[in-house]
Design an enzyme around this catalytic site. Structure first.
Site, PDB file in Angstrom:
ATOM      1  N   ASN A  78      32.677  44.400  39.055  1.00 22.05           N
ATOM      2  CA  ASN A  78      32.945  45.395  38.020  1.00 22.05           C
ATOM      3  C   ASN A  78      34.279  45.160  37.332  1.00 22.05           C
ATOM      4  OD1 ASN A  78      30.534  46.527  38.697  1.00 22.05           O
ATOM      5  ND2 ASN A  78      31.316  48.620  38.869  1.00 22.05           N
TER       6      ASN A  78
ATOM      7  N   ASP B 253      31.835  50.447  48.136  1.00 21.92           N
ATOM      8  CA  ASP B 253      31.447  50.705  46.742  1.00 21.92           C
ATOM      9  C   ASP B 253      31.230  49.403  45.978  1.00 21.92           C
ATOM     10  OD1 ASP B 253      34.237  50.308  47.157  1.00 21.92           O
ATOM     11  OD2 ASP B 253      34.567  50.812  45.054  1.00 21.92           O
ATOM     12  N   GLU B 254      30.469  49.515  44.910  1.00 25.85           N
ATOM     13  CA  GLU B 254      30.335  48.463  43.901  1.00 25.85           C
ATOM     14  C   GLU B 254      29.997  47.085  44.473  1.00 25.85           C
ATOM     15  OE1 GLU B 254      32.985  49.955  40.202  1.00 25.85           O
ATOM     16  OE2 GLU B 254      34.160  48.975  41.751  1.00 25.85           O
ATOM     17  N   ILE B 255      29.059  47.065  45.377  1.00 26.53           N
ATOM     18  CA  ILE B 255      28.621  45.765  45.899  1.00 26.53           C
ATOM     19  C   ILE B 255      27.783  45.074  44.828  1.00 26.53           C
ATOM     20  CG2 ILE B 255      27.289  44.596  47.694  1.00 26.53           C
ATOM     21  CD1 ILE B 255      27.861  47.028  49.505  1.00 26.53           C
TER      22      ILE B 255
ATOM     23  N   HIS C  14      35.247  44.149  46.789  1.00 27.80           N
ATOM     24  CA  HIS C  14      36.678  44.390  46.572  1.00 27.80           C
ATOM     25  C   HIS C  14      37.552  43.604  47.548  1.00 27.80           C
ATOM     26  CE1 HIS C  14      36.321  47.547  43.488  1.00 27.80           C
ATOM     27  NE2 HIS C  14      35.173  47.814  44.081  1.00 27.80           N
TER      28      HIS C  14
END
Lengths: 556, 556
Positions: free
Chosen positions: B298, B337-339, B273
């Site tokens: 994502n 998150d969301e690596i 992010h």
């Protein structure tokens, strides 16, 4: 010198470069170039050759000039307005838009043109914006067409570094709507909306060339309409004395709409959805607030007009006549949806009336419908009904009757097969309230009956002619988005409606078959322009995406 | 004389009669009577026995007095205020609320009390409002408790016929929160929100006793935070120079929040992010804006910090240190998150760094996480991470680390099993953006990944201790609603957040097990009060239902 593109080519370039020509709805015939032009300081719009121009046309010109001054919309590209500075610095100045009627066209008021019968309103226009600084020209066959052209002209302009400029000039547009009916429905009965909210909504509607306000003004929950001769219904059935539309409010709203090219079709839903009339006239309402409500109505409170009663039929006819006289439109909706038979079965008075007359329920409904439609027609109006009146009941309807399909778009063909003209209003595409969760109490896991949320892409991709023959397709008048307000009020009116309602506005103006990818950059542009104009239209994507057309596509 | 009801009894009467005691969140211990009291014209709130009262307490008193004067909320019953006129005409006048600290309590500023470590903030208070006109009294062990009590006091009053009155007096409340963490998260990176929007949101938060603002200030799309020493990230990565929170804006927001009993936990999400950092520092970002984005992130745009690079690790640590210094909170979220592993697999620099150091990807992530958390801890702060850091990776986290569960509430037990303290933030209950349809382009039938819409009933009915032992339950700090802003901006901030976010505010203040039927009338009341105070909270039902508790229940 100037690159002339067809509409189709323009759409495809939009996909792969910065968005240009962000007019919404997309004009049906648009030729554009690759230069820029800016407004001169003394820019003016002149009505030429129109003897005694109607005051609402003069006002429309004045509003357009105000928007040109106040919009101050930056273009949605990386670098925003700065990206255009080289082009703008070379641009010629435009000092004038000349507005004139075609030879022989009558200079009627916009209002009177907008209130003509559906199918006979003349909305086409031609607009030319040269790149060389010579005057822009707008012509039309009617003042209503001129209004549509002024609306288009007002969407061409961006602001940067103190300049107000248009790109893609020279522009030539020949435009006219694909469908005669392009509407928006608002329910002001579940929750009330002040006149100012309705006016702001009418403004936004006019900016996307919607021409019909379907005003679902009253329902079982409240009766906010003060009807001459029937003022007790509102005084006892409105939510409060301040939550009432007086005859003067109605005149004000109708005039405001008319001046913006919008006709107001009122709906007095009958015989269902009338519970609140019982507050003033308990004698006319069956099963008023009977419980459990789910046995008597689709939502609380239960209550329906005693359609088998001659007194109630006369009362209803008189009420509809009185309401008819408040609205100049040739369209009047008498509703007819969600009639609950059990309500009448349980109602002793209705059963007595039926046995006294020897009628079945359907025969009584037929007589009631004929009586109430007759008075509508006596006022020179065409009845409009929800689909059940065509599909579920055995009532005699004039061939002129227009049906609103709401339960499902799958029912369109059945209605058309019966020969009725049709307005698309299907919940599976156009209901703005769906997807907000269940609103009924004591229902912790309740979702909307019409889940999921209807995205703008969904309504934009609707095919108005699906499964219809060419002949059947002629019965399609157009369509609309609808806002039922169980979970809405002034606080979320704009955000639940805009920009989604603009998607059907374009569908029914520009015609079906539009592509969501090429539409999105223009819809972003519209949404930001609406915000600049005081309408709380929502963001459809992160601004990062709005500045980079196509880059946030599923496939990018 | 006065009917004393337990909280439980009060809740059950709410179900079957007019709603009273519409305080939100519900006090944990409330005794009430059946009389009314009205505010005298000269009503005043006096701080008694507090030497040198802190200025934010003085301001809180002043704001409370302003709300009492301006709320002008009519009660939600049939007949509205008129229904209370008989009771109000007999009511005694209240001329004073006396506010004092318990003996020995320190008169610290509300702000300093609110910014204490989670678990050590003292928020309890006692409030008595007599019916005989003698002064009302508010006492607490801290100024923060006094603020909570003033908030409750401000919700007791209705307006009718020129009187401001409370019902159900005498009232005695002993109140304290069930959970120490009651939050709200706002994403200001997908779309930007002016400071005024954040302040209005903080006001609304404080009115429902939320004590933690989780500020997801930056993300891949934009970096609106001007960080001393790193100003180039915002100057190149904010959406525009006007869409930036300067250090003074941050001070302003933190002070505004603190005075309202709210601590501000900033989040700088790492290592994912972070795409937008590439605008100023391309050397630190892998796969910046790589396409197709879905292979690298994502959501667009792709881009992650080069966590295997020592230079990038140092840069990140320095950035986090600089941001830490802008926020007095003891909580700091480093995200996690969301690596996206493919982003690093495809990144030549990261692969070189890994092979040079001989580390696996997970080892590099561990080193990166330890280095960045170390600097947070060096600033006296506790790191907060999204659940993947606990469940999906092999990183060393201090036992003090707090985890936010977002993917699914089903993951709570797994996080707790690892011994970490936890904040509920699960998408299946608390994500306010779900249900608005897909926002990614070229996706005409796309719905939200986290459909359906999360109703207030859904979050209100959440069980914070589901499947946990008593021992495990001690690790639950509380929870929050969250607004990710792909489809939100200033135009729909209030309407998407309120009153839904109030449901978790009550869940975590009053404790689990609340009943949606008895809560609804109070939530209507709160929503209308928020509207009176300038927050566009939405209607949950037709006003007809709001005036008739229980009558629109599924089973009624």
């Amino acid at each position: 010198m100037s690159k002339i593109l067809s509409t189709v080519l323009l759409l495809s370039t939009v996909l792969f470069s910065v968005p240009t020509g962000a007019v919404w709805p997309q004009p049906r015939n648009l030729q554009s170039g690759s230069s820029a032009v800016k407004l001169s300081n003394g820019f003016d719009i002149s009505l030429t050759g129109i003897h005694n121009p109607p005051s609402d046309l003069v006002d429309a010109v004045s509003r357009t000039k105000t928007l040109l001054k106040n919009d101050k919309l930056e273009r949605l590209v990386v670098g925003r307005g700065a990206a255009d500075s080289a082009l703008v610095s070379k641009a010629k100045s435009l000092s004038k838009l000349t507005v004139s009627l075609e030879k022989g066209a009558a200079a009627n008021s916009i209002t009177s043109e907008a209130q003509k019968p559906i199918g006979s309103r003349e909305e086409s226009y031609s607009l030319t914006v040269p790149s060389d600084g010579t005057p822009a020209t707008l012509t039309a066959n009617s003042t209503l067409g001129l209004l549509r052209g002024l609306t288009t002209f007002g969407q061409l302009w961006y602001e940067s570094g103190g300049s107000t400029y248009a790109l893609d000039v020279p522009i030539h547009i020949d435009d006219s709507p694909a469908f005669p009916y392009r509407g928006f429905m608002l329910d002001t009965a579940r929750n009330f909306f002040p006149v100012s909210d309705i006016k702001r909504t009418l403004d936004a509607m006019s900016w996307v060339k919607i021409n019909q306000f379907h005003w679902h003004v009253v329902d079982s929950q409240s009766f906010p309409l003060e009807v001459p001769g029937f003022t007790d219904i509102a005084s006892k059935g409105a939510y409060s004395s301040s939550m009432v539309y007086t005859p003067n409010d109605v005149k004000d709203i109708v005039a405001y709409a008319g001046a913006r090219g919008i006709d107001v079709m009122v709906e007095i839903d009958t015989p269902g959805h009338t519970s609140v009339i019982s507050k003033a006239h308990p004698e006319h309402i069956a099963c008023a607030e009977s419980t459990p409500w789910s046995q008597f109505a689709n939502e609380p409170p239960a209550g329906q007009l005693r359609l088998a009663s001659q007194a109630t039929t006369q009362f209803t006819a008189d009420l509809l006549t009185a309401v008819s006289k408040m609205f100049p439109s040739t369209l009047f909706s008498t509703g007819g949806d969600e009639i609950n038979v059990n309500c009448y079965t349980q109602d002793a008075e209705t059963q007595q009336d039926l046995s006294a007359s020897g009628q079945t329920f359907e025969q009584a409904l037929d007589a009631f419908t004929q009586a109430t439609h007759k008075v509508i027609e006596a006022q020179g109006k065409t009845p409009v009904v929800w689909e059940e009146m065509v599909l579920d009941h055995n009532v005699t309807l004039s061939n002129e009757t227009i049906a609103l399909v709401w339960i499902s778009s799958a029912n369109v063909k059945a209605v058309v097969d019966k020969g009725f003209r049709l307005i698309h209003a299907a919940s599976d595409f156009f209901y703005l309230d769906c997807g907000g969760g269940g609103w009924v109490g004591a229902n912790p896991n309740g979702n909307s009956w019409c889940d999921p949320f209807k995205t703008w892409q969904k309504s934009y991709s609707f095919d108005p002619f699906a499964n219809l023959t060419a002949e059947e397709s002629k019965l399609i008048l157009g369509g609309q988005h609808l806002l039922w307000t169980e979970q809405s009020g002034p606080s979320n009116l704009d955000s639940i409606v805009w920009p989604r309602a603009a998607s059907s506005a374009e569908l029914y103006w520009s015609g079906a078959g539009g592509d969501v990818s090429s539409a999105l950059p223009r819809l972003h542009d519209l949404s930001f322009r609406l915000q600049q104009r005081g309408v709380n239209s929502i963001h459809l994507q992160p601004l990062w995406c709005a500045l980079r057309p196509g880059v946030c596509d599923l496939t990018a």
